[in-house]
Write a protein that holds these residues in place. Structure first.
Motif, PDB file in Angstrom:
ATOM      1  N   ARG A 156       0.850  -1.180   0.000  1.00 12.47           N
ATOM      2  CA  ARG A 156       0.000   0.000   0.000  1.00 12.47           C
ATOM      3  C   ARG A 156       0.893   1.241   0.000  1.00 12.47           C
ATOM      4  NH1 ARG A 156      -5.279  -0.806   1.497  1.00 12.47           N
ATOM      5  NH2 ARG A 156      -5.413   1.309   2.312  1.00 12.47           N
ATOM      6  N   TYR A 157       0.601   2.159  -0.908  1.00 12.02           N
ATOM      7  CA  TYR A 157       1.408   3.372  -1.047  1.00 12.02           C
ATOM      8  C   TYR A 157       0.483   4.587  -1.095  1.00 12.02           C
ATOM      9  CZ  TYR A 157       4.980   0.036  -2.523  1.00 12.02           C
ATOM     10  OH  TYR A 157       5.852  -1.020  -2.588  1.00 12.02           O
ATOM     11  N   GLU A 158       0.982   5.678  -0.589  1.00 11.16           N
ATOM     12  CA  GLU A 158       0.242   6.935  -0.645  1.00 11.16           C
ATOM     13  C   GLU A 158       1.099   7.982  -1.335  1.00 11.16           C
ATOM     14  OE1 GLU A 158      -1.310  10.389   2.437  1.00 11.16           O
ATOM     15  OE2 GLU A 158      -1.514   8.276   3.020  1.00 11.16           O
ATOM     16  N   VAL A 159       0.537   8.627  -2.321  1.00  7.00           N
ATOM     17  CA  VAL A 159       1.234   9.664  -3.075  1.00  7.00           C
ATOM     18  C   VAL A 159       0.561  10.996  -2.787  1.00  7.00           C
ATOM     19  CG1 VAL A 159       1.950  10.479  -5.351  1.00  7.00           C
ATOM     20  CG2 VAL A 159       1.823   8.032  -4.896  1.00  7.00           C
ATOM     21  N   SER A 160       1.345  11.999  -2.445  1.00 12.47           N
ATOM     22  CA  SER A 160       0.785  13.319  -2.181  1.00 12.47           C
ATOM     23  C   SER A 160       1.666  14.371  -2.835  1.00 12.47           C
ATOM     24  CB  SER A 160       0.690  13.574  -0.668  1.00 12.47           C
ATOM     25  OG  SER A 160       1.983  13.545  -0.079  1.00 12.47           O
ATOM     26  N   LEU A 169      -5.674  28.267 -15.824  1.00 13.97           N
ATOM     27  CA  LEU A 169      -5.809  27.005 -16.551  1.00 13.97           C
ATOM     28  C   LEU A 169      -7.275  26.602 -16.640  1.00 13.97           C
ATOM     29  CD1 LEU A 169      -4.422  24.520 -17.849  1.00 13.97           C
ATOM     30  CD2 LEU A 169      -4.355  23.507 -15.566  1.00 13.97           C
ATOM     31  N   ARG A 170      -7.717  26.264 -17.819  1.00 16.77           N
ATOM     32  CA  ARG A 170      -9.054  25.734 -18.025  1.00 16.77           C
ATOM     33  C   ARG A 170      -8.943  24.251 -18.361  1.00 16.77           C
ATOM     34  NH1 ARG A 170     -12.312  30.224 -21.675  1.00 16.77           N
ATOM     35  NH2 ARG A 170     -12.169  31.965 -20.175  1.00 16.77           N
ATOM     36  N   ALA A 171      -9.562  23.433 -17.556  1.00 12.16           N
ATOM     37  CA  ALA A 171      -9.517  21.982 -17.773  1.00 12.16           C
ATOM     38  C   ALA A 171     -10.846  21.399 -17.312  1.00 12.16           C
ATOM     39  CB  ALA A 171      -8.346  21.362 -17.011  1.00 12.16           C
ATOM     40  N   ARG A 172     -11.788  21.289 -18.236  1.00 13.21           N
ATOM     41  CA  ARG A 172     -13.142  20.849 -17.881  1.00 13.21           C
ATOM     42  C   ARG A 172     -13.138  19.465 -17.244  1.00 13.21           C
ATOM     43  NH1 ARG A 172     -16.882  17.958 -20.597  1.00 13.21           N
ATOM     44  NH2 ARG A 172     -15.592  17.953 -22.469  1.00 13.21           N
ATOM     45  N   ARG A 173     -12.257  18.588 -17.729  1.00 20.39           N
ATOM     46  CA  ARG A 173     -12.215  17.225 -17.185  1.00 20.39           C
ATOM     47  C   ARG A 173     -11.263  17.110 -16.004  1.00 20.39           C
ATOM     48  NH1 ARG A 173     -11.708  12.612 -21.505  1.00 20.39           N
ATOM     49  NH2 ARG A 173     -12.423  11.496 -19.652  1.00 20.39           N
ATOM     50  N   GLY A 174     -10.577  18.219 -15.689  1.00 19.89           N
ATOM     51  CA  GLY A 174      -9.754  18.226 -14.497  1.00 19.89           C
ATOM     52  C   GLY A 174      -8.352  17.703 -14.710  1.00 19.89           C
ATOM     53  N   LEU A 175      -7.579  17.764 -13.633  1.00 22.70           N
ATOM     54  CA  LEU A 175      -6.204  17.262 -13.617  1.00 22.70           C
ATOM     55  C   LEU A 175      -6.142  16.009 -12.758  1.00 22.70           C
ATOM     56  CD1 LEU A 175      -4.220  20.592 -13.093  1.00 22.70           C
ATOM     57  CD2 LEU A 175      -4.620  19.356 -15.226  1.00 22.70           C
ATOM     58  N   GLN A 176      -5.274  15.107 -13.127  1.00 21.68           N
ATOM     59  CA  GLN A 176      -5.255  13.817 -12.454  1.00 21.68           C
ATOM     60  C   GLN A 176      -3.870  13.185 -12.537  1.00 21.68           C
ATOM     61  OE1 GLN A 176      -7.596  10.543 -14.275  1.00 21.68           O
ATOM     62  NE2 GLN A 176      -8.690  10.483 -12.332  1.00 21.68           N
ATOM     63  N   TRP A 177      -3.421  12.614 -11.425  1.00 18.17           N
ATOM     64  CA  TRP A 177      -2.235  11.753 -11.427  1.00 18.17           C
ATOM     65  C   TRP A 177      -2.709  10.311 -11.530  1.00 18.17           C
ATOM     66  CZ3 TRP A 177       2.670  13.181 -11.980  1.00 18.17           C
ATOM     67  CH2 TRP A 177       3.033  14.487 -11.647  1.00 18.17           C
ATOM     68  N   ALA A 206      -3.682   1.166 -11.859  1.00 19.46           N
ATOM     69  CA  ALA A 206      -3.614   0.624 -10.509  1.00 19.46           C
ATOM     70  C   ALA A 206      -4.311   1.565  -9.539  1.00 19.46           C
ATOM     71  CB  ALA A 206      -2.162   0.413 -10.095  1.00 19.46           C
ATOM     72  N   ASN A 207      -4.180   2.867  -9.793  1.00 15.50           N
ATOM     73  CA  ASN A 207      -4.860   3.862  -8.966  1.00 15.50           C
ATOM     74  C   ASN A 207      -4.753   5.206  -9.654  1.00 15.50           C
ATOM     75  OD1 ASN A 207      -6.282   4.932  -6.811  1.00 15.50           O
ATOM     76  ND2 ASN A 207      -5.075   3.795  -5.295  1.00 15.50           N
ATOM     77  N   GLU A 208      -5.599   6.122  -9.248  1.00 18.39           N
ATOM     78  CA  GLU A 208      -5.559   7.460  -9.820  1.00 18.39           C
ATOM     79  C   GLU A 208      -6.182   8.436  -8.843  1.00 18.39           C
ATOM     80  OE1 GLU A 208      -9.573   6.879 -12.563  1.00 18.39           O
ATOM     81  OE2 GLU A 208      -7.591   6.628 -13.454  1.00 18.39           O
ATOM     82  N   SER A 209      -5.753   9.684  -8.940  1.00 22.00           N
ATOM     83  CA  SER A 209      -6.283  10.708  -8.061  1.00 22.00           C
ATOM     84  C   SER A 209      -7.656  11.166  -8.551  1.00 22.00           C
ATOM     85  CB  SER A 209      -5.333  11.896  -7.999  1.00 22.00           C
ATOM     86  OG  SER A 209      -5.268  12.529  -9.269  1.00 22.00           O
TER      87      SER A 209
END
Length: 246
Positions: free
Chosen positions: A205-209, A217-225, A237-240
């Motif tokens: 288990r890992y936590e990324v911050s 910035l305009r990003a209708r669908r948002g930003l994501q890691w 595996a995972n996403e923000s």
């Protein structure tokens, strides 16, 4: 004269003198680039045979202009990445012409393609300088203090010119260090997935911050890691969470 060198090389190869034969074939290649298709397989066969590999030492330690093309050919066609490792070991014997970053990266990519990720990671770590080792962790250089390396298990910033994207690092307020990542967009709509890093993680288990500050910035669908498995599949595996910006 490329033709004469070729014939002399074949003469010595037929007589069992691999070192002299390969040397003349190398000279022929330097004189006539069209011979690569015919003789790169012969040089690769020598590299894959421990009994003949030493014949490549004079070439590897003082590489001719065609060496980069041969190493790239070997990275694709060699039966095992160990052949590339052996060629790099020959290159390491050169005090004046050490292995290039491109050669090391081709070796790492071949190890990765063959599923030997642990070997690739160890090779990459062993090639880091003392300053880079200070930033080693689950995520390498998570604070973007170093230039993007575009190699191994460091940050890749793959930005085509037509994408209207600019990736750089620099100082800004609120950062925790000397530098921060900057990504600039020129107003074009683009699916941004041009910054990434290969991770080497065991099960767990890992936590990324992290911290981010969008400006205009305009990003209708948002930003994501996003974290994806690239060893045996491409599923996420995972996403923000997505955070729409306007």
């Amino acid at each position: 004269h490329a033709g004469a060198q070729r014939n002399i090389g074949l003469y010595w190869l037929r007589r069992g003198d691999a070192a002299r034969g390969v040397g003349h074939i190398a000279a022929a290649l330097s004189g006539d680039a069209s011979l690569r298709e015919e003789y790169f397989p012969l040089l690769l066969a020598a590299a894959e045979d421990p009994a003949l590999r030493a014949a490549l030492t004079p070439i590897a330690t003082e590489p001719p202009r065609w060496w980069g093309g041969f190493f790239q050919y070997a990275s694709r066609e060699a039966r095992s990445p160990d052949t590339l490792g052996a060629l790099l070991a020959l290159r390491e014997e050169s005090a004046d012409f050490p292995p290039t970053a491109a050669e090391r990266e081709q070796y790492l990519q071949r190890l990765h393609r063959d599923g030997r990720v642990a070997d690739a990671y160890l090779q990459w770590v062993n090639g880091l300088d003392p300053a880079a080792l200070q930033h080693l962790g689950y995520v390498f250089d998570g604070g973007f203090e170093l230039p993007l390396s575009n190699s191994g298990f460091g940050w890749f910033g793959n930005v085509p010119r037509i994408a209207g994207i600019r990736i750089s690092t620099g100082a800004t307020y609120g950062m925790a260090g000397q530098r921060a990542l900057r990504i600039g967009f020129s107003g074009k709509r683009v699916r941004f997935q041009h910054l990434y890093q290969n991770l080497f993680l065991g099960p767990g288990r890992y936590e990324v911050s992290g911290l981010a500050r969008p400006e205009g910035l305009r990003a209708r669908r948002g930003l994501q890691w996003r974290v994806q498995c690239n060893a045996g599949g491409n599923s996420a595996a995972n996403e923000s969470l997505r955070r729409p910006l306007s």
